[in-house]
Design a protein around this motif. Sequence first.
Motif, PDB file in Angstrom:
ATOM      1  N   UNK A 145      62.052 -14.100  -1.006  1.00  0.00           N
ATOM      2  CA  UNK A 145      60.867 -13.950  -1.187  1.00  0.00           C
ATOM      3  C   UNK A 145      59.609 -14.647  -0.420  1.00  0.00           C
ATOM      4  N   UNK A 146      60.130 -15.598   0.044  1.00  0.00           N
ATOM      5  CA  UNK A 146      59.328 -16.722   0.735  1.00  0.00           C
ATOM      6  C   UNK A 146      59.548 -16.102   2.145  1.00  0.00           C
ATOM      7  N   UNK A 147      60.359 -15.062   2.416  1.00  0.00           N
ATOM      8  CA  UNK A 147      60.531 -14.515   3.870  1.00  0.00           C
ATOM      9  C   UNK A 147      59.227 -13.176   3.847  1.00  0.00           C
ATOM     10  N   UNK A 148      58.816 -12.999   2.965  1.00  0.00           N
ATOM     11  CA  UNK A 148      57.869 -11.758   2.653  1.00  0.00           C
ATOM     12  C   UNK A 148      56.410 -12.303   2.939  1.00  0.00           C
ATOM     13  N   UNK A 149      55.894 -11.763   4.164  1.00  0.00           N
ATOM     14  CA  UNK A 149      54.348 -11.942   4.356  1.00  0.00           C
ATOM     15  C   UNK A 149      53.579 -10.915   3.939  1.00  0.00           C
ATOM     16  N   UNK A 198      50.259  -4.231  -5.628  1.00  0.00           N
ATOM     17  CA  UNK A 198      50.547  -5.385  -6.462  1.00  0.00           C
ATOM     18  C   UNK A 198      50.754  -4.918  -7.894  1.00  0.00           C
ATOM     19  N   UNK A 199      52.031  -5.195  -8.379  1.00  0.00           N
ATOM     20  CA  UNK A 199      52.459  -5.018  -9.950  1.00  0.00           C
ATOM     21  C   UNK A 199      51.974  -6.077 -10.642  1.00  0.00           C
ATOM     22  N   UNK A 200      52.126  -7.308 -10.407  1.00  0.00           N
ATOM     23  CA  UNK A 200      52.002  -8.383 -11.140  1.00  0.00           C
ATOM     24  C   UNK A 200      52.017  -9.934 -10.212  1.00  0.00           C
ATOM     25  N   UNK A 201      51.266 -10.883 -10.807  1.00  0.00           N
ATOM     26  CA  UNK A 201      51.073 -11.995 -10.069  1.00  0.00           C
ATOM     27  C   UNK A 201      51.335 -13.242 -11.026  1.00  0.00           C
ATOM     28  N   UNK A 223      51.457 -24.737  -7.091  1.00  0.00           N
ATOM     29  CA  UNK A 223      50.804 -24.108  -5.759  1.00  0.00           C
ATOM     30  C   UNK A 223      51.676 -22.945  -5.106  1.00  0.00           C
ATOM     31  N   UNK A 224      52.568 -22.330  -5.981  1.00  0.00           N
ATOM     32  CA  UNK A 224      53.193 -21.178  -5.496  1.00  0.00           C
ATOM     33  C   UNK A 224      52.624 -19.938  -6.372  1.00  0.00           C
ATOM     34  N   UNK A 225      52.716 -18.563  -5.850  1.00  0.00           N
ATOM     35  CA  UNK A 225      52.323 -17.665  -6.426  1.00  0.00           C
ATOM     36  C   UNK A 225      53.544 -16.629  -6.252  1.00  0.00           C
ATOM     37  N   UNK A 226      54.113 -15.862  -7.256  1.00  0.00           N
ATOM     38  CA  UNK A 226      55.224 -15.039  -7.060  1.00  0.00           C
ATOM     39  C   UNK A 226      54.424 -13.443  -7.173  1.00  0.00           C
ATOM     40  N   UNK A 227      54.533 -12.836  -6.168  1.00  0.00           N
ATOM     41  CA  UNK A 227      53.918 -11.322  -6.249  1.00  0.00           C
ATOM     42  C   UNK A 227      54.686 -10.383  -6.199  1.00  0.00           C
ATOM     43  N   UNK A 228      54.658  -9.618  -7.481  1.00  0.00           N
ATOM     44  CA  UNK A 228      55.726  -8.483  -7.503  1.00  0.00           C
ATOM     45  C   UNK A 228      55.076  -7.226  -6.822  1.00  0.00           C
ATOM     46  N   UNK A 229      55.552  -6.472  -5.987  1.00  0.00           N
ATOM     47  CA  UNK A 229      55.008  -5.245  -5.197  1.00  0.00           C
ATOM     48  C   UNK A 229      55.778  -4.023  -5.339  1.00  0.00           C
ATOM     49  N   UNK A 250      54.292 -16.619  -2.223  1.00  0.00           N
ATOM     50  CA  UNK A 250      53.095 -17.226  -1.096  1.00  0.00           C
ATOM     51  C   UNK A 250      52.465 -18.321  -1.948  1.00  0.00           C
ATOM     52  N   UNK A 251      51.697 -19.048  -1.044  1.00  0.00           N
ATOM     53  CA  UNK A 251      50.908 -20.209  -1.608  1.00  0.00           C
ATOM     54  C   UNK A 251      49.575 -19.754  -2.483  1.00  0.00           C
ATOM     55  N   UNK A 252      49.196 -20.618  -3.332  1.00  0.00           N
ATOM     56  CA  UNK A 252      48.185 -20.378  -4.190  1.00  0.00           C
ATOM     57  C   UNK A 252      46.933 -20.276  -3.188  1.00  0.00           C
ATOM     58  N   UNK A 253      46.810 -20.747  -2.060  1.00  0.00           N
ATOM     59  CA  UNK A 253      45.926 -20.560  -1.076  1.00  0.00           C
ATOM     60  C   UNK A 253      45.585 -19.125  -0.611  1.00  0.00           C
TER      61      UNK A 253
END
Length: 367
Positions: free
Chosen positions: A291-295, A313-316, A321-327, A337-340
Amino acid sequence: MSPPPIPSATRVLDAHVLARRGSFAVDVPLHADAGQVIAILGPNGAGKTTVLHVLAGLLEPTRASPQGGHLGQVTVDGDPWAGPSVSVAPEVRRVGLLAAEHLLFPHLTVLRNVAYGPRARGASRRDATRRAMAELEALGVADLAGRRPGQISHGQAQRVALARALATDPRLLLLDEPLSALDPAARPEVRAALASRLTAYDGVTVIVTHDPLDALTLADRLVFLEEGRIVQEGGPRDIVEHPRNRYVAQVAGLNLFSGTASDGLHVDVDGLTVVAGEHDHRGPTWVAFAPSAVALHPERPAGSPRNTWDLTVASVELIGQTARVRCTGVIDLVAEITAGSLTTLRLHPGSPVWASVKATEIRAYPA
């Protein structure tokens, strides 16, 4: 005083667990050498606890099918515990069992709780006390010997329960979600104590867990079950590098897709071409990336990376400080991705988003 050494000459688990609960059938071969730790993972209802119950003698093995076939069997150190013409009672088997809830006797002190097993197996009071103290010392809770379970923390109680399970010098140690009931603050400390003690334990340990961290840090071999069958097994490194099942990939923290490789770069995934790192095989193929390889981008990224997809985006899920974003879209994936970055992109369920992954970040290997 350290726990007494346990003979290791022939300590081996050799089992073929065949069992039925109504219409649900379990068919799981298990083998382990002395000192090995096996972690059994799988979704709810996969048959994990059923396997433990057969090993412990709480459930009798069955035939391979309702119509007959060979009978399930359990052998430890060359001694048959279950199988054709043999069924050793649970209380006779040298098994240590630890569940999520410690189940300590509330009216007994910590020391007497741990000494209970040796005493029940015929040890003198003095020998049972010495054995119990040795195990409490090995797990770093000897200072709690005079307290009762209601006077110690849940994490301390779970270490005491582990000491109780080991104090009988079991030939087989069964741990059913041993850390799941602990709060997040206590879990790392108890996990570390468990890992340290298992390193010195010369028996065979079987752990059932849903927690990837427990499995990856405690076990020598991972066994994944779905619908009562093994879908993948192997060492932690091999599992992480080459998952072959969606659930296994989820545990390993990877995006995983099955496809067909047409050449050394391109893989067809349900009609979508994924460009992977160079490989030398053709035909059925798994492709995986972290997941960290996805920009993620608000617009189609400049330069048009080889793998670029228009998604929604399906869910966040925010974890520290890390966000997992399901697409979802032409391909379903998880980005980390980072929370920022999450704040900057202003992502929420339903947001359009572009996802890109470099070909060099995608591994391809034979299915």
